[in-house]
Design a protein around this motif. Sequence first.
Motif, PDB file in Angstrom:
ATOM      1  N   GLU A   1       0.844  -1.204   0.000  1.00  0.00           N
ATOM      2  CA  GLU A   1       0.000   0.000   0.000  1.00  0.00           C
ATOM      3  C   GLU A   1       0.880   1.255   0.000  1.00  0.00           C
ATOM      4  N   ARG A   2       1.869   1.276   0.872  1.00  0.00           N
ATOM      5  CA  ARG A   2       2.741   2.438   1.016  1.00  0.00           C
ATOM      6  C   ARG A   2       3.647   2.621  -0.214  1.00  0.00           C
ATOM      7  N   ALA A   3       4.216   1.528  -0.724  1.00  0.00           N
ATOM      8  CA  ALA A   3       5.201   1.623  -1.805  1.00  0.00           C
ATOM      9  C   ALA A   3       4.602   1.671  -3.204  1.00  0.00           C
ATOM     10  N   VAL A   4       3.413   1.106  -3.394  1.00  0.00           N
ATOM     11  CA  VAL A   4       2.844   0.999  -4.745  1.00  0.00           C
ATOM     12  C   VAL A   4       1.516   1.743  -4.878  1.00  0.00           C
ATOM     13  N   ILE A   5       0.556   1.425  -4.037  1.00  0.00           N
ATOM     14  CA  ILE A   5      -0.795   1.964  -4.193  1.00  0.00           C
ATOM     15  C   ILE A   5      -0.843   3.470  -3.949  1.00  0.00           C
ATOM     16  N   LEU A   6      -0.257   3.947  -2.866  1.00  0.00           N
ATOM     17  CA  LEU A   6      -0.301   5.384  -2.591  1.00  0.00           C
ATOM     18  C   LEU A   6       0.375   6.215  -3.688  1.00  0.00           C
ATOM     19  N   PRO A   7       1.581   5.843  -4.164  1.00  0.00           N
ATOM     20  CA  PRO A   7       2.168   6.611  -5.265  1.00  0.00           C
ATOM     21  C   PRO A   7       1.326   6.559  -6.547  1.00  0.00           C
ATOM     22  N   LEU A   8       0.751   5.391  -6.867  1.00  0.00           N
ATOM     23  CA  LEU A   8      -0.086   5.293  -8.065  1.00  0.00           C
ATOM     24  C   LEU A   8      -1.323   6.175  -7.933  1.00  0.00           C
ATOM     25  N   ARG A   9      -1.920   6.184  -6.761  1.00  0.00           N
ATOM     26  CA  ARG A   9      -3.111   7.012  -6.529  1.00  0.00           C
ATOM     27  C   ARG A   9      -2.770   8.498  -6.670  1.00  0.00           C
ATOM     28  N   ARG A  10      -1.640   8.900  -6.092  1.00  0.00           N
ATOM     29  CA  ARG A  10      -1.200  10.293  -6.165  1.00  0.00           C
ATOM     30  C   ARG A  10      -0.909  10.693  -7.620  1.00  0.00           C
ATOM     31  N   GLU A  11      -0.223   9.826  -8.359  1.00  0.00           N
ATOM     32  CA  GLU A  11       0.105  10.107  -9.764  1.00  0.00           C
ATOM     33  C   GLU A  11      -1.158  10.192 -10.621  1.00  0.00           C
ATOM     34  N   GLU A  12      -2.119   9.311 -10.367  1.00  0.00           N
ATOM     35  CA  GLU A  12      -3.366   9.351 -11.130  1.00  0.00           C
ATOM     36  C   GLU A  12      -4.140  10.636 -10.846  1.00  0.00           C
ATOM     37  N   THR A  13      -4.173  11.044  -9.585  1.00  0.00           N
ATOM     38  CA  THR A  13      -4.841  12.298  -9.208  1.00  0.00           C
ATOM     39  C   THR A  13      -4.177  13.478  -9.910  1.00  0.00           C
ATOM     40  N   ASP A  14      -2.847  13.474  -9.961  1.00  0.00           N
ATOM     41  CA  ASP A  14      -2.117  14.546 -10.643  1.00  0.00           C
ATOM     42  C   ASP A  14      -2.410  14.558 -12.135  1.00  0.00           C
ATOM     43  N   ARG A  15      -2.439  13.366 -12.772  1.00  0.00           N
ATOM     44  CA  ARG A  15      -2.750  13.291 -14.209  1.00  0.00           C
ATOM     45  C   ARG A  15      -4.145  13.822 -14.498  1.00  0.00           C
ATOM     46  N   ARG A  16      -5.117  13.468 -13.651  1.00  0.00           N
ATOM     47  CA  ARG A  16      -6.489  13.937 -13.853  1.00  0.00           C
ATOM     48  C   ARG A  16      -6.595  15.445 -13.671  1.00  0.00           C
ATOM     49  N   ALA A  17      -5.894  15.979 -12.682  1.00  0.00           N
ATOM     50  CA  ALA A  17      -5.919  17.427 -12.451  1.00  0.00           C
ATOM     51  C   ALA A  17      -5.288  18.173 -13.623  1.00  0.00           C
ATOM     52  N   THR A  18      -4.194  17.646 -14.154  1.00  0.00           N
ATOM     53  CA  THR A  18      -3.540  18.264 -15.307  1.00  0.00           C
ATOM     54  C   THR A  18      -4.468  18.244 -16.522  1.00  0.00           C
ATOM     55  N   ARG A  19      -5.121  17.112 -16.747  1.00  0.00           N
ATOM     56  CA  ARG A  19      -6.052  17.001 -17.870  1.00  0.00           C
ATOM     57  C   ARG A  19      -7.225  17.960 -17.692  1.00  0.00           C
ATOM     58  N   ALA A  20      -7.722  18.096 -16.465  1.00  0.00           N
ATOM     59  CA  ALA A  20      -8.839  19.017 -16.201  1.00  0.00           C
ATOM     60  C   ALA A  20      -8.415  20.466 -16.431  1.00  0.00           C
ATOM     61  N   ARG A  21      -7.192  20.824 -16.022  1.00  0.00           N
ATOM     62  CA  ARG A  21      -6.684  22.185 -16.258  1.00  0.00           C
ATOM     63  C   ARG A  21      -6.567  22.472 -17.750  1.00  0.00           C
ATOM     64  N   LYS A  22      -6.055  21.506 -18.513  1.00  0.00           N
ATOM     65  CA  LYS A  22      -5.926  21.687 -19.961  1.00  0.00           C
ATOM     66  C   LYS A  22      -7.298  21.841 -20.616  1.00  0.00           C
ATOM     67  N   ALA A  23      -8.260  21.042 -20.174  1.00  0.00           N
ATOM     68  CA  ALA A  23      -9.614  21.133 -20.729  1.00  0.00           C
ATOM     69  C   ALA A  23     -10.248  22.472 -20.360  1.00  0.00           C
ATOM     70  N   ALA A  24     -10.044  22.936 -19.129  1.00  0.00           N
ATOM     71  CA  ALA A  24     -10.616  24.209 -18.686  1.00  0.00           C
ATOM     72  C   ALA A  24     -10.033  25.375 -19.471  1.00  0.00           C
ATOM     73  N   ALA A  25      -8.782  25.245 -19.877  1.00  0.00           N
ATOM     74  CA  ALA A  25      -8.142  26.323 -20.637  1.00  0.00           C
ATOM     75  C   ALA A  25      -8.757  26.490 -22.022  1.00  0.00           C
ATOM     76  N   THR A  26      -9.419  25.465 -22.530  1.00  0.00           N
ATOM     77  CA  THR A  26     -10.025  25.548 -23.857  1.00  0.00           C
ATOM     78  C   THR A  26     -11.527  25.788 -23.793  1.00  0.00           C
ATOM     79  N   LYS A  27     -12.051  25.994 -22.612  1.00  0.00           N
ATOM     80  CA  LYS A  27     -13.493  26.190 -22.446  1.00  0.00           C
ATOM     81  C   LYS A  27     -13.925  27.515 -23.083  1.00  0.00           C
TER      82      LYS A  27
END
Length: 145
Positions: free
Chosen positions: A108-134
């Motif tokens: 959980e500490r070595a694999v799941i938490l980093p994957l969850r954090r990275e996925e959250t960051d990817r989604r936030a980046t994608r949302a920011r890019k989409a918002a910029a084209t609104k």
Amino acid sequence: MDTARKEWMGLLARAPEGRIADLMGDAGLSAEFEWLRRPETGSVMIRGRAGGTGAAFNLGEMTVTRGSLRLPDGVVGHGYVQGRSKSAAEAAALADALLQTDRAADVERAVILPLRREETDRRATRARKAAATKVEFFTMVRGEN
């Protein structure tokens, strides 16, 4: 399957190719196992819904690789990943199996938490890019009405 396992299986399935193995290797997480089903590649039908609420329809196919393994203590792990990477399916299956053992906190500490954090960051980046084209549309009131 319990809710926690559904969550980590989804997270492992969506992980970028090679990321699970890298995280497990960095943490020294490994175990002996025997294959129940060696990784094999196939395709699955992706279903969608118009507007998220309409009737389901077949959107298209996606390539998936899956594998199942068993640890010496009998715990079974399954790995399903996008694409054709047999090593990624193996890493996902091993992580799933270890998450069901007394080593779960380490995984959980070595694999799941980093994957969850990275996925959250990817989604936030994608949302920011989409918002910029609104584009904002508005209607001007004309004087004749």
